[in-house]
Scaffold this active site. Structure first.
Site, PDB file in Angstrom:
ATOM      1  N   SER A 144     115.739  22.207   9.199  1.00 53.84           N
ATOM      2  CA  SER A 144     115.650  21.642   7.847  1.00 53.84           C
ATOM      3  C   SER A 144     114.222  21.653   7.320  1.00 53.84           C
ATOM      4  O   SER A 144     113.258  21.525   8.082  1.00 53.84           O
ATOM      5  CB  SER A 144     116.144  20.198   7.896  1.00 53.84           C
ATOM      6  OG  SER A 144     115.744  19.488   6.753  1.00 53.84           O
ATOM      7  N   TYR A 168     114.783  23.174   0.725  1.00 55.87           N
ATOM      8  CA  TYR A 168     114.965  22.412  -0.510  1.00 55.87           C
ATOM      9  C   TYR A 168     113.878  22.923  -1.431  1.00 55.87           C
ATOM     10  O   TYR A 168     112.704  22.950  -1.036  1.00 55.87           O
ATOM     11  CB  TYR A 168     114.726  20.919  -0.271  1.00 55.87           C
ATOM     12  CG  TYR A 168     115.834  20.186   0.452  1.00 55.87           C
ATOM     13  CD1 TYR A 168     117.114  20.116  -0.086  1.00 55.87           C
ATOM     14  CD2 TYR A 168     115.578  19.529   1.653  1.00 55.87           C
ATOM     15  CE1 TYR A 168     118.121  19.409   0.568  1.00 55.87           C
ATOM     16  CE2 TYR A 168     116.582  18.821   2.296  1.00 55.87           C
ATOM     17  CZ  TYR A 168     117.848  18.766   1.755  1.00 55.87           C
ATOM     18  OH  TYR A 168     118.831  18.068   2.389  1.00 55.87           O
ATOM     19  N   THR A 194     119.748  24.636   0.027  1.00 54.22           N
ATOM     20  CA  THR A 194     120.622  23.478  -0.232  1.00 54.22           C
ATOM     21  C   THR A 194     120.459  23.056  -1.683  1.00 54.22           C
ATOM     22  O   THR A 194     119.344  22.821  -2.152  1.00 54.22           O
ATOM     23  CB  THR A 194     120.284  22.334   0.738  1.00 54.22           C
ATOM     24  OG1 THR A 194     120.534  22.799   2.068  1.00 54.22           O
ATOM     25  CG2 THR A 194     121.139  21.113   0.475  1.00 54.22           C
ATOM     26  N   LYS A 284     124.119  26.237   0.111  1.00 53.29           N
ATOM     27  CA  LYS A 284     124.819  25.102   0.738  1.00 53.29           C
ATOM     28  C   LYS A 284     124.960  23.948  -0.252  1.00 53.29           C
ATOM     29  O   LYS A 284     123.969  23.521  -0.844  1.00 53.29           O
ATOM     30  CB  LYS A 284     124.014  24.638   1.957  1.00 53.29           C
ATOM     31  CG  LYS A 284     124.551  23.392   2.632  1.00 53.29           C
ATOM     32  CD  LYS A 284     123.788  23.132   3.927  1.00 53.29           C
ATOM     33  CE  LYS A 284     124.269  21.894   4.650  1.00 53.29           C
ATOM     34  NZ  LYS A 284     123.802  20.656   4.029  1.00 53.29           N
ATOM     35  N   HIS A 308     127.612  17.488   1.510  1.00 55.73           N
ATOM     36  CA  HIS A 308     126.440  16.989   2.246  1.00 55.73           C
ATOM     37  C   HIS A 308     126.853  15.874   3.207  1.00 55.73           C
ATOM     38  O   HIS A 308     126.120  14.899   3.415  1.00 55.73           O
ATOM     39  CB  HIS A 308     125.386  16.486   1.249  1.00 55.73           C
ATOM     40  CG  HIS A 308     123.966  16.636   1.731  1.00 55.73           C
ATOM     41  ND1 HIS A 308     123.123  17.620   1.290  1.00 55.73           N
ATOM     42  CD2 HIS A 308     123.238  15.917   2.621  1.00 55.73           C
ATOM     43  CE1 HIS A 308     121.936  17.488   1.870  1.00 55.73           C
ATOM     44  NE2 HIS A 308     121.991  16.462   2.690  1.00 55.73           N
TER      45      HIS A 308
HETATM   46  C1  FMN Z   1     121.027  12.676   9.480  1.00 50.99           C
HETATM   47  C2  FMN Z   1     121.372  13.841   8.591  1.00 50.99           C
HETATM   48  C3  FMN Z   1     120.351  14.543   7.977  1.00 50.99           C
HETATM   49  C4  FMN Z   1     120.651  15.634   7.150  1.00 50.99           C
HETATM   50  N1  FMN Z   1     119.627  16.361   6.615  1.00 50.99           N
HETATM   51  C5  FMN Z   1     119.918  17.474   5.908  1.00 50.99           C
HETATM   52  C6  FMN Z   1     118.870  18.321   5.454  1.00 50.99           C
HETATM   53  O1  FMN Z   1     117.701  18.068   5.689  1.00 50.99           O
HETATM   54  N2  FMN Z   1     119.216  19.423   4.749  1.00 50.99           N
HETATM   55  C7  FMN Z   1     120.519  19.748   4.468  1.00 50.99           C
HETATM   56  O2  FMN Z   1     120.792  20.761   3.815  1.00 50.99           O
HETATM   57  N3  FMN Z   1     121.526  18.973   4.903  1.00 50.99           N
HETATM   58  C8  FMN Z   1     121.255  17.854   5.620  1.00 50.99           C
HETATM   59  N4  FMN Z   1     122.274  17.091   6.110  1.00 50.99           N
HETATM   60  C9  FMN Z   1     123.671  17.489   5.826  1.00 50.99           C
HETATM   61  C10 FMN Z   1     124.189  18.402   6.938  1.00 50.99           C
HETATM   62  O3  FMN Z   1     123.558  19.649   6.951  1.00 50.99           O
HETATM   63  C11 FMN Z   1     125.705  18.631   6.765  1.00 50.99           C
HETATM   64  O4  FMN Z   1     125.975  19.099   5.452  1.00 50.99           O
HETATM   65  C12 FMN Z   1     126.527  17.363   7.002  1.00 50.99           C
HETATM   66  O5  FMN Z   1     125.949  16.617   8.045  1.00 50.99           O
HETATM   67  C13 FMN Z   1     127.948  17.733   7.346  1.00 50.99           C
HETATM   68  O6  FMN Z   1     128.721  16.610   7.601  1.00 50.99           O
HETATM   69  P1  FMN Z   1     128.949  16.024   9.084  1.00 50.99           P
HETATM   70  O7  FMN Z   1     127.714  15.282   9.430  1.00 50.99           O
HETATM   71  O8  FMN Z   1     130.124  15.119   8.920  1.00 50.99           O
HETATM   72  O9  FMN Z   1     129.185  17.191  10.003  1.00 50.99           O
HETATM   73  C14 FMN Z   1     121.997  15.995   6.926  1.00 50.99           C
HETATM   74  C15 FMN Z   1     123.010  15.276   7.554  1.00 50.99           C
HETATM   75  C16 FMN Z   1     122.719  14.216   8.389  1.00 50.99           C
HETATM   76  C17 FMN Z   1     123.836  13.488   9.058  1.00 50.99           C
END
Ligand code: FMN
Length: 439
Positions: A144, A168, A194, A284, A308
């Site tokens: 990320s 981002y 994203t 995304k 997300h």
């Molecule tokens: C703690 C955490 C941090 C996240 N940080 C980002 C990020 O920095 N960039 C991003 O595109 N998605 C981020 N996401 C979203 C994840 O890439 C993903 O879309 C999401 O976790 C999918 O759902 P799930 O946790 O139920 O598998 C984050 C998710 C979590 C749980």
């Protein structure tokens, strides 16, 4: 004392040590203490329970929580729970092939470890532990923009991993370009852009817990240190917990997002991305059929249908409900991935059966990371792999494309009962009642 048995009855005897011994001893446990701890978890929810005990409350909630009323998060999960399987029987499923290709590269499962920020907050080894486990499992992993390990540092630690970089778009385009150049220079294969964070989502758990980067030391935090000493010792003795690519001035994640991210990005900016990054591009956070079509027209290589993980806009549709329509419209013109709520191999089979080329996971591997570092992530990936293969065998399918041979169905959401039926606003299916259908 052994008694004679009645005719046709069972003959009794005294318990004998050599019969009892194998039952008392069992197979010898192997592996390190942490490996043995995570081996006792038999599902991702088991690892979530373990993670909850091991990580400070504010860290666990940062991972586990969603935005506002957490409806988007719950709906993604509820849609997966609605899926029905119709298995074939009497097919030879002695050897099935769970592997596939993702953007032309081989992957052991239709699965990508998605980008998650602040990963070293969950465990001091952070992104390195995740990348090593992904590499060992033969799966891609996306670092990320909000990562806590540098782009070059992660590549140096795991040279053979298939690393993706998630961007981002920042207000400062020159700085965004510099990140992409670093990622390309470090051999990251794929760019994930994203697009669902023009501003930060309203994460109420984080606000209530006062979750900041770095953690703010208050009375509650000090108490928490007593409850999770090893997390704190590791955090304080392994280098500062800070964003690797962004300004880490003290504050909430929402403060950082507001300061750095550009809310004025449009589809026109994708041309800039295309010019700046020569490898595959994944968008995304798509949540409408027409946006999926526009992304295809711009010429990106894949989209992730994603809300997300329910961490941004609340009250959105479950990505799974959107998937069949998007697949029909895109007609194979690009790859389609899905995320949100994936917690088992059966969930992956469900999403692939309904048209996804692969799933992304976020929380699933973070629960493993909090429960046991790299060993915990390895355990999650092993469980997902075993469950996926078992589901394929029980469905009577032998390879990933066969999952789309009519074995997976998504019935429409149950309609809600009228609110005035005298049942205190709760339908037979346990959902609140209201007008129209409950997605
Ligand atoms: C703690 C955490 C941090 C996240 N940080 C980002 C990020 O920095 N960039 C991003 O595109 N998605 C981020 N996401 C979203 C994840 O890439 C993903 O879309 C999401 O976790 C999918 O759902 P799930 O946790 O139920 O598998 C984050 C998710 C979590 C749980």
């Amino acid at each position: 004392m052994t008694g004679g048995s009645p005719p046709g009855g069972v003959r009794r005897q005294l318990p004998r040590w050599h019969d009892l011994k194998p039952m008392l001893v069992g197979p010898r446990p192997t592996g390190t203490l942490v490996e043995r701890r995570v081996a006792r978890a038999h599902s991702v929810p088991d690892l979530r329970a373990l993670a909850k005990r091991r990580a400070p409350r504010a860290v666990f909630d940062y991972v586990d929580g969603g935005a506002e009323s957490e409806l988007s998060m719950a709906r993604a999960r509820a849609a997966l729970d609605r899926v029905e399987f119709s298995p074939y029987v009497l097919r030879d499923v002695a050897a099935v092939r769970p592997d596939t290709t993702i953007l032309g590269r081989p992957a052991s499962l239709p699965l990508v470890l998605g980008p998650t920020g602040l990963t070293r907050a969950m465990h001091h080894e952070g992104e390195m532990a995740v990348a090593r486990a992904a590499r060992e499992a033969g799966l891609p992993y996306a670092l990320s923009t909000m990562g806590t390990t540098s782009i070059a540092g992660l590549r140096a630690a795991v040279p053979a991993a298939d690393l993706w970089f998630q961007l981002y778009m920042w207000r400062d385009r020159a700085a965004s370009r510099a990140l992409l150049e670093q990622a390309a220079g470090s051999g990251y294969s794929t760019l994930v852009l994203t697009v669902d964070v023009p501003v930060a989502g309203g994460r109420l758990r984080d606000q209530r817990n006062g979750f900041t980067m770095p953690p703010t030391l208050r009375a509650r935090t000090l108490l928490d240190m007593g409850l999770h000493p090893s997390w704190w010792v590791n955090m304080l003795t392994t280098g500062p917990l800070a964003f690797a690519t962004m300004d880490s001035s003290h504050g909430s994640v929402a403060d950082t997002v507001g300061r750095m991210f550009d809310p004025a990005v449009t589809f026109d900016d994708l041309a800039w991305v295309r010019d700046t990054w020569s490898g595959p591009i994944v968008i995304k956070g798509v949540q409408r059929v027409e946006d999926a079509v526009r992304a295809a027209e711009v010429g990106v290589d894949a989209i992730v249908l994603s809300n997300h993980g329910g961490r941004q806009l609340d009250r959105t549709q479950a990505p799974l409900d959107l998937l069949p329509r998007v697949r029909e419209r895109l007609q194979g013109s690009m790859e389609i991935y899905l995320d949100g709520g994936i917690r088992s191999g059966a969930d992956i089979a469900a999403a692939v059966g309904l048209g996804a080329d692969a799933c992304l996971i976020g929380r699933a591997y973070l629960y493993g990371l909090m429960a046991g570092g790299e060993a915990g992530v390895r355990r999650v990936l092993a469980l997902l792999g075993e469950e996926f293969v078992r589901t394929m065998q029980l469905l009577g399918v032998r390879d990933v494309p066969e999952l789309r041979s009519g074995v997976v169905h998504l019935p429409a959401a149950a309609p809600a009962l009228p609110a005035d039926d005298g049942r205190s606003g709760v339908a037979d299916n346990g959902r609140p009642t209201g007008a129209g259908t409950v997605p």
